[in-house]
Design a protein around this motif. Sequence first.
Motif, PDB file in Angstrom:
ATOM      1  N   LEU A  25       0.594  -1.352  -0.009  1.00  0.00           N
ATOM      2  CA  LEU A  25       0.004  -0.103   0.031  1.00  0.00           C
ATOM      3  C   LEU A  25       0.785   1.143  -0.069  1.00  0.00           C
ATOM      4  N   VAL A  26       0.462   2.246  -0.731  1.00  0.00           N
ATOM      5  CA  VAL A  26       0.955   3.577  -0.573  1.00  0.00           C
ATOM      6  C   VAL A  26      -0.012   4.776  -0.298  1.00  0.00           C
ATOM      7  N   PRO A  27       0.656   5.821   0.395  1.00  0.00           N
ATOM      8  CA  PRO A  27      -0.348   6.891   0.724  1.00  0.00           C
ATOM      9  C   PRO A  27      -0.323   7.838  -0.440  1.00  0.00           C
ATOM     10  N   ALA A  87      -9.564   8.438 -12.497  1.00  0.00           N
ATOM     11  CA  ALA A  87     -10.335   6.960 -11.903  1.00  0.00           C
ATOM     12  C   ALA A  87     -11.005   7.235 -10.637  1.00  0.00           C
ATOM     13  N   TYR A  88     -10.548   8.045  -9.609  1.00  0.00           N
ATOM     14  CA  TYR A  88     -11.107   7.875  -8.420  1.00  0.00           C
ATOM     15  C   TYR A  88     -11.963   9.221  -8.090  1.00  0.00           C
ATOM     16  N   GLY A  89     -12.013  10.265  -8.864  1.00  0.00           N
ATOM     17  CA  GLY A  89     -12.789  11.502  -8.667  1.00  0.00           C
ATOM     18  C   GLY A  89     -12.124  12.155  -7.521  1.00  0.00           C
ATOM     19  N   PRO A  90     -12.734  13.428  -7.321  1.00  0.00           N
ATOM     20  CA  PRO A  90     -12.138  14.388  -6.142  1.00  0.00           C
ATOM     21  C   PRO A  90     -12.040  13.475  -4.728  1.00  0.00           C
ATOM     22  N   PHE A  91     -11.177  13.930  -3.925  1.00  0.00           N
ATOM     23  CA  PHE A  91     -10.973  13.349  -2.573  1.00  0.00           C
ATOM     24  C   PHE A  91     -11.094  14.648  -1.620  1.00  0.00           C
ATOM     25  N   LEU A  92     -11.568  14.310  -0.485  1.00  0.00           N
ATOM     26  CA  LEU A  92     -11.854  15.356   0.524  1.00  0.00           C
ATOM     27  C   LEU A  92     -10.773  15.176   1.743  1.00  0.00           C
ATOM     28  N   ASP A  93      -9.889  14.036   1.614  1.00  0.00           N
ATOM     29  CA  ASP A  93      -8.786  13.906   2.395  1.00  0.00           C
ATOM     30  C   ASP A  93      -7.879  12.904   1.752  1.00  0.00           C
ATOM     31  N   ASN A  94      -6.633  12.680   2.798  1.00  0.00           N
ATOM     32  CA  ASN A  94      -5.810  11.600   2.298  1.00  0.00           C
ATOM     33  C   ASN A  94      -6.389  10.449   2.257  1.00  0.00           C
ATOM     34  N   ARG A  95      -5.735   9.300   1.379  1.00  0.00           N
ATOM     35  CA  ARG A  95      -6.144   8.173   1.326  1.00  0.00           C
ATOM     36  C   ARG A  95      -4.999   6.837   1.304  1.00  0.00           C
ATOM     37  N   ILE A  96      -5.303   5.814   1.463  1.00  0.00           N
ATOM     38  CA  ILE A  96      -4.365   4.646   1.323  1.00  0.00           C
ATOM     39  C   ILE A  96      -5.013   3.834   0.083  1.00  0.00           C
ATOM     40  N   VAL A  97      -3.966   3.756  -0.892  1.00  0.00           N
ATOM     41  CA  VAL A  97      -4.383   2.810  -1.851  1.00  0.00           C
ATOM     42  C   VAL A  97      -3.362   1.683  -2.220  1.00  0.00           C
ATOM     43  N   SER A  98      -3.886   0.563  -2.873  1.00  0.00           N
ATOM     44  CA  SER A  98      -2.935  -0.658  -3.308  1.00  0.00           C
ATOM     45  C   SER A  98      -2.140   0.197  -4.266  1.00  0.00           C
ATOM     46  N   LEU A  99      -0.736  -0.223  -4.230  1.00  0.00           N
ATOM     47  CA  LEU A  99       0.366   0.376  -5.496  1.00  0.00           C
ATOM     48  C   LEU A  99      -0.088  -0.617  -6.860  1.00  0.00           C
ATOM     49  N   ARG A 100      -0.482  -1.828  -6.394  1.00  0.00           N
ATOM     50  CA  ARG A 100      -0.861  -2.556  -7.624  1.00  0.00           C
ATOM     51  C   ARG A 100      -2.087  -1.794  -8.468  1.00  0.00           C
ATOM     52  N   GLU A 101      -3.018  -1.442  -7.815  1.00  0.00           N
ATOM     53  CA  GLU A 101      -4.222  -0.895  -8.277  1.00  0.00           C
ATOM     54  C   GLU A 101      -3.745   0.501  -8.754  1.00  0.00           C
TER      55      GLU A 101
END
Length: 387
Positions: free
Chosen positions: A110-112, A134-148
């Motif tokens: 995972l990456v921030p 792909a994700y649309g707007p964020f209101l805060d930080n997220r954690i996502v899979s590097l592969r994704e």
Amino acid sequence: MSDTHRPDIVTLPTSSALPAPWHSANGTPPPRRLIAADDTLSAGAAYSLACEGTALLWQGDYPGALRLLHAMRRRAERRRPRSAPDSPTEAFRQHRRERARLARVLGTLLVPLGADHRVRLHRAPDVREACLAAYGPFLDNRIVSLRELLGVIGAHQWRTRGVEIPALGARIHPHYGVFSPVRGEYVDLVARAPLPPAARTDLTVAAQDLGTGTGVLAALLARRGLREVVVTDANPRALACARDNARRLGLADRIKIAGTGLYPPGHDRAALIVCNPPWLPGRPSSSLDEGVFDRDGRMLRGFLDGLAARLLPGGEGWLVLSDLAEHLGLRSRADLLGAVSEAGLRITGRLDTVPRHPRATAPDRADPLLRAARAAEVTSLWRLAPA
């Protein structure tokens, strides 16, 4: 790196225990166990932890995360099934299990990602445009899979460049989560199939494209002269993609988005209804799998069962379908023909072509039974009319 270093594992009672909210575009659930990982963690230890279901939140630099992911992939791909499959069906099921295991293991790194869509790692590329698409707007930080995330970046490159469609004389731009029309043989079938009598005598009548995806077949029908093509897709991303491509091609006034049902609600009968359903019956393991696997054959049966009542006199339904499922033992030709007959339909013609995609024309590491099934594959356009 130390081969024995294994940091303390933190068990997460809920996803809210992550340092930032979890985000996955393909429906992957948040991790239940987590460690902070950096260059002190060996690839062997990382792979072992991932196989146990422990996620690795990377805190080194971005190139280091890529190196670790590639090293984990090499270890995962070295694993071989305990026994050779004895049929194409078992070979396919074994292949799916291995693909699912690979996705599960590699998805643990995972990456921030910041609220501004920047990867919060040193020496990370600028992926803001790809992530926003792909994700649309964020209101805060997220954690996502590097592969994704790598899939998001690759998909944005496809979207930016587009895919050349010779039958259309233009490019189609696939969005993230929408299958790219790289298998051009099915497009060619729709380009050369003779229009049904109801469409030949009156091009002002409407056509429908069910499960439109990128909208490539709808655009092709519009370019063939049909005044209006009404499209549906269960995936909202696909509808947005079809709308975008219709605009790019100057066809926005002729391609009408009708919603996420199979058949468009509130529309008159059509002269031509085209459906290119997922070609393999089976249960999707993620939202991205839904373009490949038709759960219990629902879309195929839904198209066939509803077709006769929705065609104008002299109209046809075009079913675009590969026979790969038959070679894999997942569906028989008798099953397909029986479903056509039970729906009150008759076959007025069929066009066939052989696939040109790389898996069919080039050797790969797949099981010999899978290679043989792919080599025998035929894609067909079935012309259907009420019996």
